[in-house]
Design a protein around this motif. Sequence first.
Motif, short mmCIF file in Angstrom:
data_model
loop_
_atom_site.label_atom_id
_atom_site.label_comp_id
_atom_site.label_asym_id
_atom_site.label_seq_id
_atom_site.Cartn_x
_atom_site.Cartn_y
_atom_site.Cartn_z
N ARG A 1 -1.36 1.36 -5.13
CA ARG A 1 -0.57 0.25 -4.63
C ARG A 1 0.62 0.06 -5.53
NH1 ARG A 1 -5.87 -3.48 -3.89
NH2 ARG A 1 -6.50 -2.61 -1.89
N TYR B 1 -6.04 -11.90 -6.83
CA TYR B 1 -4.90 -11.58 -7.69
C TYR B 1 -4.04 -12.83 -7.90
CZ TYR B 1 -5.57 -6.52 -7.07
OH TYR B 1 -6.07 -5.25 -7.07
N ILE C 1 -8.51 -8.26 -3.66
CA ILE C 1 -7.07 -8.49 -3.82
C ILE C 1 -6.71 -9.97 -3.67
CG2 ILE C 1 -6.46 -8.02 -1.41
CD1 ILE C 1 -4.02 -6.50 -2.62
N HIS D 1 -6.19 1.36 -7.23
CA HIS D 1 -7.12 0.62 -6.40
C HIS D 1 -8.33 0.11 -7.20
CE1 HIS D 1 -8.76 -0.65 -2.70
NE2 HIS D 1 -9.81 0.13 -2.77
N GLN E 1 0.86 -1.18 0.00
CA GLN E 1 0.00 0.00 0.00
C GLN E 1 0.90 1.23 0.00
OE1 GLN E 1 -3.50 -0.21 0.11
NE2 GLN E 1 -3.23 1.94 -0.46
#
Length: 936
Positions: free
Chosen positions: A472, A543, A540, A531, A462
């Motif tokens: 990010r 991912y 997330i 984001h 972050q």
Amino acid sequence: MNINEDNELNNYQIMYVTPVEAYTLMESSMDGLSEEQVSHRLKKYGKNEISKKKQSSMFKKLISNFTSLMALLLWGGGLLAILSGTVELGISIFCVNLINGFFSFFQEFKAEKATSALQKMMPSYARVVRDGKEVKIFAEDIVPGDIMILEEGDRICGDARILRCSDFQVDQSTLTGESNPIRKNYEALQEKVSYLEAENMIFTGTTVASGTCHCVVVATGMDSEFGKIANLTQNTEKSLSPLQKELNVLTKQIAIIALSVGIVFMLIAVFVIKDPLLESFIFSLGMIVAFIPEGLLPAVTLSLALSVQRMAKDNALVKKLSAVETLGCTNVICSDKTGTLTQNEMTVNHLWTLDSQMDVSGEGYVPNGKIYVDEQEITAKKSNVLRLLLSGAVLCSNAKLVPPQNKSVNPRYTVLGDPTEACLEVVAKKAEIDLDKLNSQYPRILELPFESRRKRMTTIHQLKDSFEGNQRIAFVKGSPKEVMELCNRCFKGSKACPISEEDRINIMKANDMYAREGLRVLAVAYRTIAHNDKKLPSSIREYTPELIEQDLTFLGLIAMQDPPRSEVKEAVELCHSAGIKIVMITGDYGLTAESIARKIGIIKSDTARIVSGTELSKMNDQELKNVLEGEVVFARMAPDQKYRIVCALQEMGNIVAVTGDGVNDSPALKKADIGVAMGITGTDVAKEAADMILTDDNFASIVRAIEEGRAVYNNIRKFLRYIFDSNTPEAAAPALYLLSGGLVPMPLTIMQILTIDIGTDMIPALGLGAEHPEDNIMNQPPRRIDERLLNKKVILVGFIWYGLIITLFALGGYFLVNYLNGWPHNPLAPEGTALYNEATTMMLVGVVFSQMGMVMNNRTEKESVFKRGIFSNHYINLGLVVEFVILLAVVYIPFLNGIFNTAPIGLIEWLYALPIPFIVFGIEELRKKILRNKDK
Ligand code: ATP
């Protein structure tokens, strides 16, 4: 929430709460437990151990040595002897059985102690957080409430609730039988599921298939799910090694031969010589007893166990006794590079970006040193690209540098985790980057862990100071070629710009330049992620490497030195002279691998092939085998390709040892004839799959283990030869009696034969198992796997050559006594007379004295015994003394004279006997010298 049983309240409840609630329930925190809490919980819950199924009692084991088939036969034989009136023989046979039983029990006991001592040397460790610090502890010291950190390949040593994780998959097959890895996560369960199916729980005895995780331990030891079913799954049954099985068969074969010979002798005695039936029967019985090599199997087990112990001292822990034998036949070693052939103590020497080339001073993990560009010192504050390159590299690492704490416990800088990553922290410190600040500025929110297949790793962080926290950044580090291919931009002139073909060429040129020096090179790249990036999943957690590792911006290269281990060059040479081929199979880059392989002598010729993973995938099996005929290094290999190479080598008829450390290496380790796992860097999964563990991760230790493996086999042969050589005079005595049609009275009585077999044979024979390897043992080709223990050479040398020498000296003694009494004018002294007893005593003395020389002779095959020191084997020295004392007792104690049909002998006889050991020894030394000369 439905909780049934009070005492399991926490275990089940914990699946349905949030991670914070979970550790609160366990009265813990992300900082882990305090010292005080740990000691309190250790007292309350006990050690984290699965208690073993009760071993069978000592008494039972002792008894089993007296109830084996062989022992039962002997009991029967003894009984028959007593019933038929020869009480002494009966008692003697009972004595043989008793001595044998105790002897076997003692050896079995010693062997077991040796192996269990070994098991204690294979502790398992765990990474936990205690008092806010990450520490490595013994797995047995884990307590409920501990915060455990796990990564790929770890064996899980406690039931635990996951608090956070990334790409975390667990192999639960030991518990549930399900062989596919199961994906886990940390969220609270919404629906009721069974405990073992909970996605946020992990269990003792299972292993991490991929990813990393932090979890809080909820149950340890026998309270864990594994503990509860441990009694069912524990399988303590020991399987015999092939050698032991072979010996088992051999012992039986010899027993059958003895039985047949006994029967034939009895028939001839009864029908040809017309001896009384009872006498002939008793005689045959004794012969059979004498021929059976009763103590052989336990003695071999002991010698294997002792050698396993010796190997352990030399940093090779052998998990199964059978591995020792296979080691002796090994003719190919497939070794990885990093850590096994090299020191795995990385030091970053050079940094490279598209703008500049930097040198780094300092050695090892001590963060003292500077970074220079054209001899000008530079720090992260002065160079943007240097700051980004090193920050990215460190943020994308899991290893930790542990500074020295105090002189006695931890006097040096050490690392927790992968040395490739640890050295990045060192170089970042040299560049004056504040790591604490860095970590708090860029908190990690996801990790896509390193995989040997991808050859890279990514972490997402972050950006705290970004607008509304919606930016990010992903840092990728890994093998330069693989990383560069994913870049479409590069950092040049202090800013990111599109990457040109020329840039790519320059990057690879720099990579090759470092690789040629044997350096390991990593590339670092980054990518910012908005984001609300529409191309990426909203969560997330969804991912994947494929989604994230693209559109990267190249930052630079980091070249690190990993020097070859100092002892490896010599070990490689030793392998070559021992007829053992070494094949390097590494995940590293071709030029780096080649440079190291040449430095340590694995490849020498200009025609040596360097085969990359891509090339190998295009080869068919025959092409692969052709390549394997010559010098070859396999670079940039994926773990499944390692498996393929092992298969091909085995199909070519080789006995293959394979080293490995990762989870993905386990198929190759299992397939290998000898799987060798790394004790320091190896994952628990690899260690479980292996047959042998190197506690120092050092290639040279494998070679020492092979040497020991060869020596053990040779020692067992020496032992066999020695045991057998006394059988020839023992058989010659009755043969002479029968062949002469009874004209030559039996030159050796049954009781005397038994004296040799149980009195004088055993202890010196044991000593042969303790002989160390012969000098030339590694100058010979490996033993063929199908070569039998009892081969032509053992028979020729043991039974025939040694046997005939002993027979000659022994019969010489027998005839000498008769000669002194006027033979051949007078007939040979008949049985029952005092002179007969004296003559047979001399035969016994002849055998025992010859054996004294023989035990020395058997210590080596070709080497001169003088070279290793005549009295260097204490077991044999003791054996010789015991042998001599027993002989004196049998010859001079009147009571024993009665039992063993012996009589005291005079000065002339002693003058005849005393030189025998020396002559026997001299003859053999001469023969060995001739053999050595011939070899030259
Ligand atoms: P060996 O197989 O001889 O032990 P290796 O360690 O180089 O050699 P792998 O662990 O499969 O083999 O690594 C392959 C490549 O991946 C390395 O050459 C390196 O470029 C890259 N690499 C290794 N470790 C890391 C890591 N922790 N993070 C990112 N990339 C790595």
